[in-house]
Design a protein around this motif. Structure first.
Motif, PDB file in Angstrom:
ATOM      1  N   VAL A 225       0.843  -1.197   0.000  1.00  0.00           N
ATOM      2  CA  VAL A 225       0.000   0.000   0.000  1.00  0.00           C
ATOM      3  C   VAL A 225       0.877   1.246   0.000  1.00  0.00           C
ATOM      4  O   VAL A 225       1.843   1.342   0.766  1.00  0.00           O
ATOM      5  CB  VAL A 225      -0.929   0.018   1.231  1.00  0.00           C
ATOM      6  N   ILE A 227       0.215   5.411   0.356  1.00  0.00           N
ATOM      7  CA  ILE A 227      -0.837   6.352   0.728  1.00  0.00           C
ATOM      8  C   ILE A 227      -0.249   7.718   0.995  1.00  0.00           C
ATOM      9  O   ILE A 227       0.854   7.845   1.542  1.00  0.00           O
ATOM     10  CB  ILE A 227      -1.614   5.839   1.970  1.00  0.00           C
ATOM     11  N   THR A 261      -7.649  -4.999   5.693  1.00  0.00           N
ATOM     12  CA  THR A 261      -7.857  -3.894   4.750  1.00  0.00           C
ATOM     13  C   THR A 261      -8.977  -2.955   5.183  1.00  0.00           C
ATOM     14  O   THR A 261      -8.827  -1.729   5.174  1.00  0.00           O
ATOM     15  CB  THR A 261      -8.143  -4.437   3.347  1.00  0.00           C
ATOM     16  N   ASN A 262     -10.117  -3.492   5.564  1.00  0.00           N
ATOM     17  CA  ASN A 262     -11.255  -2.646   5.929  1.00  0.00           C
ATOM     18  C   ASN A 262     -10.935  -1.740   7.122  1.00  0.00           C
ATOM     19  O   ASN A 262     -11.250  -0.543   7.121  1.00  0.00           O
ATOM     20  CB  ASN A 262     -12.480  -3.506   6.246  1.00  0.00           C
ATOM     21  N   LEU A 265      -8.472   1.002   6.065  1.00  0.00           N
ATOM     22  CA  LEU A 265      -9.142   1.994   5.219  1.00  0.00           C
ATOM     23  C   LEU A 265     -10.060   2.892   6.053  1.00  0.00           C
ATOM     24  O   LEU A 265     -10.125   4.117   5.834  1.00  0.00           O
ATOM     25  CB  LEU A 265      -9.956   1.289   4.129  1.00  0.00           C
ATOM     26  N   ARG A 266     -10.776   2.309   6.991  1.00  0.00           N
ATOM     27  CA  ARG A 266     -11.681   3.079   7.840  1.00  0.00           C
ATOM     28  C   ARG A 266     -10.906   4.148   8.623  1.00  0.00           C
ATOM     29  O   ARG A 266     -11.342   5.296   8.748  1.00  0.00           O
ATOM     30  CB  ARG A 266     -12.407   2.137   8.799  1.00  0.00           C
ATOM     31  N   THR A 269      -9.436   6.983   6.098  1.00  0.00           N
ATOM     32  CA  THR A 269     -10.376   7.981   5.569  1.00  0.00           C
ATOM     33  C   THR A 269     -10.510   9.201   6.485  1.00  0.00           C
ATOM     34  O   THR A 269     -10.928  10.269   6.038  1.00  0.00           O
ATOM     35  CB  THR A 269     -11.763   7.351   5.362  1.00  0.00           C
ATOM     36  N   PHE A 276      -4.247   6.888  -2.694  1.00  0.00           N
ATOM     37  CA  PHE A 276      -4.250   5.551  -2.089  1.00  0.00           C
ATOM     38  C   PHE A 276      -4.067   4.520  -3.200  1.00  0.00           C
ATOM     39  O   PHE A 276      -4.844   4.483  -4.146  1.00  0.00           O
ATOM     40  CB  PHE A 276      -5.558   5.280  -1.341  1.00  0.00           C
TER      41      PHE A 276
END
Length: 293
Positions: A225, A227, A261-262, A265-266, A269, A276
């Motif tokens: 990743v 970012i 991942t979730n 990402l949460r 954000t 990203f």
């Protein structure tokens, strides 16, 4: 899908060396299975057993529902095989050898042979003793692809080919697959397997260590990743599933467990993301997971 090749608990030893240890996998109609591993892992031993060249010590191996040792001659009428180093008769021309291979197989299409000869840019009039390794491979590929087989067993088939000819090969395999044919592809070119294979089987020291579709196998390792964000990216470093975190100004790069991942990402954000990018592991990444050491 109907199973064309079925291998179950296959075992083979050479003296005190166990070359195959309970190897099991299958190949279905309309499917390309990539069979990969380093030299000495057991790939060629498996393939030679399937071809009826070697007799297994234990387990079962069938092609078209028939035992590979007992019914080898019958099975061979319906398959094409290309080894990693094609040996030819030096005083025959490439064209003569292709015709001989086709005749020994029991048929083939002259128009298909001519089309493939042109696509692979082979001079069929030249004596085989003057061929490079790549041209010898072309002879084997053209002969194998000129006959209508239900199974293609390809053991390092593009060894010695230049990138353009590799691309031609890949197009031909995609066409075969679209016709509902089965392909067992052993290759050291991982990008080639990644592009062509529906499923991958990885063998190490005679034992299957991974198998499945690339998507399934990617769940076993991490994505990379990258970012960029307005907020403090340092808050990501200690989240569960984040590894090898490297921060450079407003950007950061890290490895991420797919299961996390979730959650990542949460959290991300909330930082005002400006960029990203997540790159899934390649087949090479999966391969090196077992062989880097």
């Amino acid at each position: 899908m109907s199973s064309v090749v079925a291998i179950d608990q296959l075992r083979k030893s050479f003296g005190s060396v166990q070359a195959l240890n309970n190897v099991s996998f299958d190949v279905n109609e309309g499917e390309v299975v990539g069979f990969i591993g380093p030299n000495g892992a057991g790939k060629s031993t498996t393939i030679r057993t399937l071809l009826g060249i070697l007799r297994r010590d234990g387990g079962n191996a069938t092609i078209f529902g028939k035992d590979v040792w007992t019914h080898a001659q019958e099975i061979h009428r319906r398959l094409s095989y290309v080894p990693g180093d094609v040996s030819l008769w030096g005083n025959l021309s490439g064209g003569e050898i292709i015709d001989l291979f086709m005749k020994l197989h029991g048929g083939g299409s002259a128009s298909r042979r001519n089309e493939l000869t042109e696509r692979f840019e082979l001079d069929p009039r030249k004596k085989a003793k003057g061929y490079s390794k790549g041209n010898r491979q072309k002879v084997g590929l053209i002969a194998a692809l000129s006959v209508d087989s239900d199974l293609y067993i390809l053991d390092e088939p593009t060894s010695g080919l230049d990138p353009l000819m590799e691309s031609v090969f890949q197009e031909e395999i995609a066409s075969i697959k679209a016709q509902g044919k089965a392909v067992l592809l052993s290759s050291h070119i991982l990008s080639e397997v990644e592009r062509l294979a529906d499923r991958v089987v990885i063998i190490s020291k005679g034992t299957i260590v991974e198998r499945g579709t690339l998507d399934q196998l990617r769940h076993l390792t991490r994505s990379t990743v990258t970012i960029s964000a307005v907020g403090d990216l340092g808050t990501l470093e200690h989240l569960e599933g984040v590894h090898d975190f490297v921060r450079k100004g407003v950007s950061a790069t890290f490895s991420l467990d797919n299961a996390a991942t979730n959650d990542v990402l949460r959290h991300a954000t909330k930082l005002g993301i400006t960029k990203f990018e997540a790159v899934p592991p390649t087949l090479e990444d999966l391969f090196m997971r077992h062989y880097a050491a």
